[in-house]
Design an enzyme around this catalytic site. Sequence first.
Site, PDB file in Angstrom:
ATOM      1  CD  GLU A 158      -1.163  -4.777   7.673  1.00  0.00           C
ATOM      2  OE1 GLU A 158      -2.133  -4.111   8.080  1.00  0.00           O
ATOM      3  OE2 GLU A 158      -0.105  -4.293   7.256  1.00  0.00           O
ATOM      4  CD  GLU A 194      -8.554   1.391   7.533  1.00  0.00           C
ATOM      5  OE1 GLU A 194      -8.750   0.884   6.404  1.00  0.00           O
ATOM      6  OE2 GLU A 194      -7.552   1.136   8.228  1.00  0.00           O
ATOM      7  CB  CYS A 254      -3.580  -0.408   8.602  1.00  0.00           C
ATOM      8  SG  CYS A 254      -1.978  -1.069   8.634  1.00  0.00           S
ATOM      9  CB  ALA A 268      -0.907  -0.017   1.222  1.00  0.00           C
ATOM     10  CE  LYS A 325      -0.653  -2.904  -8.193  1.00  0.00           C
ATOM     11  NZ  LYS A 325      -0.768  -1.881  -7.193  1.00  0.00           N
ATOM     12  CB  THR A 374     -11.727  -4.492   4.470  1.00  0.00           C
ATOM     13  OG1 THR A 374     -10.935  -4.404   5.658  1.00  0.00           O
ATOM     14  CG2 THR A 374     -12.692  -5.642   4.594  1.00  0.00           C
TER      15      THR A 374
HETATM   16  C1  UN1 Z   1       0.531  -0.144   8.140  1.00  0.00           C
HETATM   17  O1  UN1 Z   1      -0.031   0.916   8.422  1.00  0.00           O
HETATM   18  O2  UN1 Z   1       0.193  -0.799   7.117  1.00  0.00           O
HETATM   19  O3  UN1 Z   1       2.685  -0.308  13.627  1.00  0.00           O
HETATM   20  C2  UN1 Z   1       1.675  -0.700   8.884  1.00  0.00           C
HETATM   21  C3  UN1 Z   1       2.837   0.624  12.841  1.00  0.00           C
HETATM   22  C4  UN1 Z   1       3.868   0.462  11.765  1.00  0.00           C
HETATM   23  C5  UN1 Z   1       3.338  -0.343  10.628  1.00  0.00           C
HETATM   24  C6  UN1 Z   1       2.010   0.076  10.106  1.00  0.00           C
HETATM   25  N1  UN1 Z   1       5.036  -0.194  12.307  1.00  0.00           N
HETATM   26  O4  UN1 Z   1       2.195   1.656  12.915  1.00  0.00           O
END
Ligand code: UN1
Length: 509
Positions: free
Chosen positions: A262, A396, A296, A160, A185, A242
């Site tokens: 994820e 989200e 995320c 992402a 990608k 999602t």
């Molecule tokens: C994400 O936002 O896809 O825990 C990963 C965290 C970072 C990773 C986030 N180490 O906020």
Amino acid sequence: MDITAILTRLGIQKLNSGTSTGQQWLTTEGKTIDSYSPVNGKLIATVQTSDEAAYETVMKKAEEAFLFWRSVPAPKRGEIVRQFGDALREQKEDLGALVSFEMGKSLQEGLGEVQEMIDICDFAVGLSRQLYGLTMHSERPNHRMYEQWHPMGIVGIISAFNFPVAVWSWNTALAWVCGNVCVWKPSSKTPLCAVACQHVITKVLKANDMPEGISSLLIGNAVGDRINNDKRIPLVSFTGSTRIGRIVSAAVATRFGRSILELGGNNAIIISKDADLNMSIIGAVFGAVGTAGQRCTSTRRLIIHEDIYEEFKNKLVHAYGQLRIGDPLDQHNHVGPLIDKAAADMYVQAIEKGKKEGAKFVVEGGVLNGENYSSGCYVKPCIAEVENHYEIVQEETFAPILYLIKYKTLDQAIAIQNDVPQGLSSAIMTLNLREAEQFLSAAGSDCGIANVNIGTSGAEIGGAFGGEKETGGGRESGSDAWKAYMRRQTNTINYADSLPLAQGIKFDL
Ligand code: UN1
């Protein structure tokens, strides 16, 4: 900051020249993607997408490379990853600045992201000597049973924009030491970060006379579909929404591939009446506005005890009043831009939807205009009092919108925290041991990550990273997440002079 000099040092040259540079990604020929910086709205470079022929060439090279790489001893594979980590150390400043400029996160966070890459390389080097399998006692005499872990083949990594380099490295460093080769990608919003990383690893592979197909880059949205449906790719690791994750997971499952997902989070911090309120403010504000709310793991909801609700809300409003929004490369600013104007539109729509549902904004939002905000991507972090069941609260929104919810009992707070479709990260701020342990118990948080006296974001690479429910269930990065990148084989060896069958079955001829 001289972005052209940075790109040149990273091996990305002759931008926007209109002629091929000899690097397959940077050209204005064929189908292209323009990479604009959300910092100033200007075009940084134009990158060529991978067409069908490029895809097939990459896949052929990856297949060939795997036949070689799978037989290289794992600690030797670790040595390549060690050198990759060292090369990243050398380019940390430039790569961190590019991440910041192309994605819009603060320079500190850009550098932090490259640090995560270096850390996962170190982790993977150690792991390359620790791909342990178990041994078991056989029920048959003179038999030995054990299990081994073998590489799977080509791993597809779809990453992402918000962590344009780190999430790829979590996947790829582990996948490599496990004996896989990777095709990547990246997000079409941050292709230059990917090109820069590809340059770094290509140099390392060349210097060691390794096949280039160990690490490949494929650019363009069409490539995603191609990877998801390609039987030659037994494992797809996808980071993103999602909505898209559902499509990826279905496509990969249909061909019996494996996926690591994820996906979205809807992360909450419970602020107990026994919390250290000053620590809680820092955790909550960084969680909500860090990376402009585009992690995320960003904090979306604060579930606050009724006894301290007003006091905490006032402190929070005061803290938001101190936030400086602007150029993320200026270390004085706390909040940079969103990734693009479309993200700013989604932020505005979320605020409007929230208002219709009854959200009461205690810090108002809005898109910022003016000379310093000419990209149109800078927005004001805002705070609204809501009820957890509002549709907008259940979704989200990748922007700095923070929702406040009041609670009376911890049972109720945990129920609210869990009552969303997503299950990535969660936290409780409390100095009360009983509360902390209840939050971490089986009857507590249902998330993949549950913290005490820490916010929801900023996980270390040493732990397994990922979440439950609509977050997708995948785990990446530390702990034993490596097992997802390997196939397990159970071996039983008979060194007896007869062939006893299991379960005591007799079969005499
Ligand atoms: C994400 O936002 O896809 O825990 C990963 C965290 C970072 C990773 C986030 N180490 O906020």
